[in-house]
Structures are given as structure tokens and as C-alpha cells.
Design an enzyme around this catalytic site. Structure first.
Site, mmCIF file in Angstrom:
data_model
loop_
_atom_site.group_PDB
_atom_site.id
_atom_site.type_symbol
_atom_site.label_atom_id
_atom_site.label_comp_id
_atom_site.label_asym_id
_atom_site.label_seq_id
_atom_site.Cartn_x
_atom_site.Cartn_y
_atom_site.Cartn_z
ATOM 1 N N GLU A 105 0.827 -1.206 0.000
ATOM 2 C CA GLU A 105 0.000 0.000 0.000
ATOM 3 C C GLU A 105 0.865 1.261 0.000
ATOM 4 O O GLU A 105 1.776 1.410 0.819
ATOM 5 C CB GLU A 105 -0.941 0.012 1.215
ATOM 6 C CG GLU A 105 -1.896 1.194 1.201
ATOM 7 C CD GLU A 105 -2.960 1.122 2.280
ATOM 8 O OE1 GLU A 105 -3.460 2.175 2.672
ATOM 9 O OE2 GLU A 105 -3.267 -0.002 2.726
ATOM 10 N N ASP A 318 2.467 -14.640 11.498
ATOM 11 C CA ASP A 318 1.130 -14.876 10.961
ATOM 12 C C ASP A 318 0.283 -13.615 11.091
ATOM 13 O O ASP A 318 -0.241 -13.317 12.157
ATOM 14 C CB ASP A 318 0.480 -16.041 11.726
ATOM 15 C CG ASP A 318 -0.864 -16.455 11.155
ATOM 16 O OD1 ASP A 318 -1.431 -15.715 10.333
ATOM 17 O OD2 ASP A 318 -1.354 -17.529 11.543
#
Length: 461
Positions: A105, A318
Site C-alpha cells: 500500500e 502470521d
């Protein structure tokens, strides 16, 4: 075949109710990588070799490294690359760090670096590890009176659970971790005959998912064994036992770190043209709005996780678990709210985050993925607790940068400048044209419409 029904296209179905334009594949996992690609391109992409070339283009030329990547997952046909950037100048608990960030982004890395630079001469970021407890549950059903089950747990089962997992926990206990506590939780008021064995764990420097799940699966086996031996239970009660599942929880409200920044309001010195006092007042208002308004809190916390997830991915952890835990924590009081908080009392600006997060620096990809190893080395080979602190700081910095823009110049001025190159690349701009646009928008807000207008004018010349 596709049929037109009521003016819309629909796939015809075969006699086994499957679409006739595609057929299921047998043994896909056994095909070679090239075989998988050929089948996908022929079955779904009309044999277009351009797509085949895209997949082949991102194979790693180093065969050993590619084999390593292939084995991280299943049915691997290529690699999906993300930009790997660096946000420097983070002063965290007296250490100056450069944070690795894997994120696509626009503006995330730039905003984090800008926030780090803002706080570097104001004492930097301070962190506190509040707790490191992780949780898991054995979920089971049994038709036994609650007090009877509790007595059995207190005087027989609990001890057996610790004994049965001694071989599993030995290495973890040697490193200073292990099972901290086991409780029997009665949930029968919410679901008939539903109980839990709720265990808390310290997994030291590992994320600990496999360790926790191994312990819990042994709990399930031991529970069955001990109930089958228990003389105080009737055979009917024994037969009613169902161990539904044994699984860790990604909600870790007791594995939490606090990161904060503070300074005198007179030292905020924002360069947007508003006074320090007005900046502090508007900033606090923005945080308060996120605390009380879930619609704002969702976007507010998403911005925090921009910073957190980028470092989580770069360090081989994760990010799905991180996201799930953070958002569950944000709603822990029954209403979704901000993860960050702000006060401006007695002339002091204070901004902080309490972030529940479970990460590891050993196991998983940490010893396998070359860039993960690089990231951890770059951070000084942190412990799991130190990485928790770094992640909380990254989220806080990202939130500070976003709110600073929102209450001063607006979010689009900086964001769209970072997005400018995406627009220009889509239009096929040359390097010379890109430099023109950097100069052109130096004192203007980037908009897609204005980029197109100026691009067309430039090309017309």
C-alpha cells in the site's frame, strides 16, 4: 455451454450438476509445476501463453531457493512478490532501529518513517510488556452435574493433564516456558453440557501454535481415559462424553504490549501551520471519535494494522492471527473501539497503544525464508518480547502519521503523492515524464483527474 435465461447468461449444468464449461481435475497436487500451470491456462484462460509467461517469470532462477519457496505451501505454481521496504530512525526503548516492512500500500512505509523522525528528538517510543500468556482450549460435551465434574477436575484430572504432557513440554520448560495453568470452564448455560479445559501457556521465543495444539490434543486423550476410569461417573455419563476439538485461541488478551510516546504540548512543533495547542486538541478529538464511533474505529484500527502487519510479514509471522486478535480485542467490551488512546493533561501530550499480539522468532519461516532471516538480523535478532514491542511501535507510528495528516492537511495530499507513480505506471509514463510530474505536483494535491489532464497536455506537446 452458457444459456440465456431471463436476459442473463447462465452456465449449463451437466447431469451431475457441474458446469459444463469446466470439469473437476483429479490428482492436481501430483502434477508437476509446469503441468499445473498448463492445466490452469488451458482450462480457465483459453490457452493464453501470456498468462503462462507471467507465472514462469516469477520463478526464482536459484533452483534451491525456488524449491524452498515451493515447500512453504501446497500446489505452488509461482511466487507472489511484495515490496520490501525500510522505515528508519525508530528510537525504541533507547535503541535506534530500522524496521523492515513488507507491504504494497502506498504511503505506509513513508508515514511510519515520518512518524519515527518526528519522535526521535522527543525521547522516542517507550514500551512495556504487560503479559505473555497464550491460551488454548479442549472443547467437550458431557452430561454430568457441574459440581461433580468440577470435583473430578480439581482432585484427579488436573494433575493427570500435567503428567500426560510432561514429554511434550520438557523442552519448553527447559527454556523457561510451558503450561502455566489449566482450568475447567462451565459453558453449559450457553450450550447444553458444554465445558472447556482452558489452558494458558508461555511459549518463550516461539509463536507456539504447534506446541499448544500438541498439548491440547493430549488433554483430549487424557480426558477420555480418565473419565472412562472414574468410578463416581455412571456408564451413561461416561458415554455422553464428546471431545469436540482441541485448538489454540488466536485471541490472546493476556499476551499484550504497550507502546507510547509523550512530550510537552509546547514541543509538538507540527509544521502544518496550526499551533501546537490546536494540533494536540484536534489529535485527541480524532482519537476520542475512534473510541466512541465503530465506523471510524474500523478505519482507524485498519491503519494501525498497516504498520503492524507489514513488520509481521517481514519477520515471517502470521498476520491473519495478528489481525483476528487485534480486532477481537478492540471489541472486548461489547463495542468495537480504538486500539490507541490519547491524553493532553497538565500540558503533556501522551499517545499510546495496548496491543495483544502473539509472535515468534524461532520456528516456522524464521530459520528458512532468507528475507525473514535478514529482517530479524536487521532488528538485532530480537526476542519474542522485543519483537512484540517493535510491532506495537510500528502500529502506533502508523496511527500517529495518519491522524497527524487527517487533522492538518488531510489524508489525500500525502497519500496521493505516493500513489502518483502507480497512476503514471498504468499510463506508461517515461522516467523523464515521471520527474516532470514530481515537480508539477510539488505544491499541489494529486488527483487522478489532474494527472490525466497534465499527462495528455504533456504528450500533446
Amino acid at each position: 455451454m452458457r444459456e440465456i435465461v431471463n436476459g442473463r447468461f447462465h452456465n449449463s449444468l451437466s447431469k451431475n450438476n457441474l458446469p459444463m464449461n469446466h470439469q473437476p481435475v483429479e490428482g492436481f497436487s501430483k502434477l508437476t509445476k509446469q503441468g499445473k500451470i498448463d492445466w490452469l491456462v488451458n482450462e480457465y484462460l483459453e490457452g493464453n501463453t501470456d498468462y503462462q509467461n507471467i507465472l514462469n517469470q516469477y520463478w526464482n532462477e536459484n533452483a534451491d531457493l525456488q524449491k524452498l519457496h515451493d515447500e512453504f505451501s501446497e500446489n505452488t505454481i509461482s511466487n507472489f512478490y511484495m515490496p520490501y521496504g525500510i522505515a528508519p530512525n525508530f528510537l525504541i526503548d533507547g535503541k535506534l532501529l530500522a524496521l523492515p516492512m513488507a507491504v504494497e500500500e502506498s504511503s505506509v512505509v513513508a508515514a511510519a518513517a515520518k512518524a519515527a523522525k518526528f519522535w526521535i528528538d522527543k525521547g522516542g517510543f517507550k514500551t512495556t510488556i504487560i503479559n505473555t500468556k497464550k491460551l488454548g482450549h479442549t472443547h467437550f460435551i458431557i452430561d454430568v452435574e457441574s459440581h461433580k465434574l468440577q470435583h473430578f477436575f480439581n482432585f484427579k484430572l488436573k494433575k493427570k493433564l500435567f503428567e500426560a504432557t510432561e514429554s511434550i513440554t520438557a523442552n519448553m520448560r527447559n527454556r523457561g516456558g510451558g503450561i502455566l495453568e489449566i482450568k475447567l470452564v462451565d459453558k453449559s448455560a450457553e450450550m447444553p453440557n458444554y465445558y472447556q479445559l482452558k489452558a494458558s501457556f508461555d511459549t518463550v521465543d516461539s509463536m507456539g501454535a504447534n506446541f499448544i495444539n500438541s498439548c491440547l490434543e493430549q488433554f483430549g486423550k487424557t480426558l477420555k481415559e480418565q473419565i472412562s476410569f472414574e468410578e463416581s461417573f455412571t456408564q451413561e455419563e461416561k458415554d455422553s462424553l464428546q471431545v469436540v476439538m482441541n485448538i489454540l485461541s488466536n485471541f490472546t488478551p493476556d499476551c499484550i504490549v504497550r507502546a507510547e510516546v509523550s512530550c510537552k504540548i509546547e514541543d509538538l512543533k507540527d509544521d502544518s501551520g496550526i499551533s501546537n495547542e490546536e494540533f494536540a486538541r484536534k489529535f485527541k478529538q480524532a482519537v476520542t471519535i475512534a473510541e466512541i464511533e465503530p465506523f471510524r474505529a474500523t478505519t482507524h484500527n485498519k491503519g494501525i494494522m498497516n504498520g503492524v502487519d507489514a513488520v509481521v510479514i517481514a519477520t515471517g509471522n502470521d498476520f491473519r492471527a495478528t489481525e483476528a486478535c487485534a480486532h477481537a480485542y478492540a471489541a472486548r467490551d461489547g463495542k468495537y473501539s480504538s486500539l490507541t488512546h490519547c491524553t493532553t493533561d497538565n500540558g503533556i501530550f501522551r499517545f499510546w497503544i495496548d496491543l495483544p499480539i502473539s509472535v515468534g522468532v524461532v520456528g516456522g519461516l524464521t530459520n528458512l525464508h532468507p528475507l525473514v532471516k535478514f529482517s530479524l538480523a536487521l532488528l538485532g535478532k530480537p526476542s519474542a518480547q522485543e519483537l512484540m514491542s517493535i510491532l506495537a511501535v510500528s502500529g502506533l507510528a502508523q496511527n500517529f502519521g495518519a491522524l497527524r495528516s487527517l487533522v492538518t492537511t488531510g489524508i489525500q495530499k500525502g497519500h496521493m503523492k505516493m500513489h502518483l507513480f502507480n497512476i503514471l505506471n498504468q499510463m506508461g509514463a517515461t522516467e523523464e515524464e515521471k520527474q516532470h510530474f514530481v515537480t508539477y505536483f510539488k505544491d499541489k494535491t494529486v488527483t487522478h483527474h489532474e494527472v490525466i489532464n497534465e499527462f495528455n497536455r504533456l504528450r500533446a506537446q
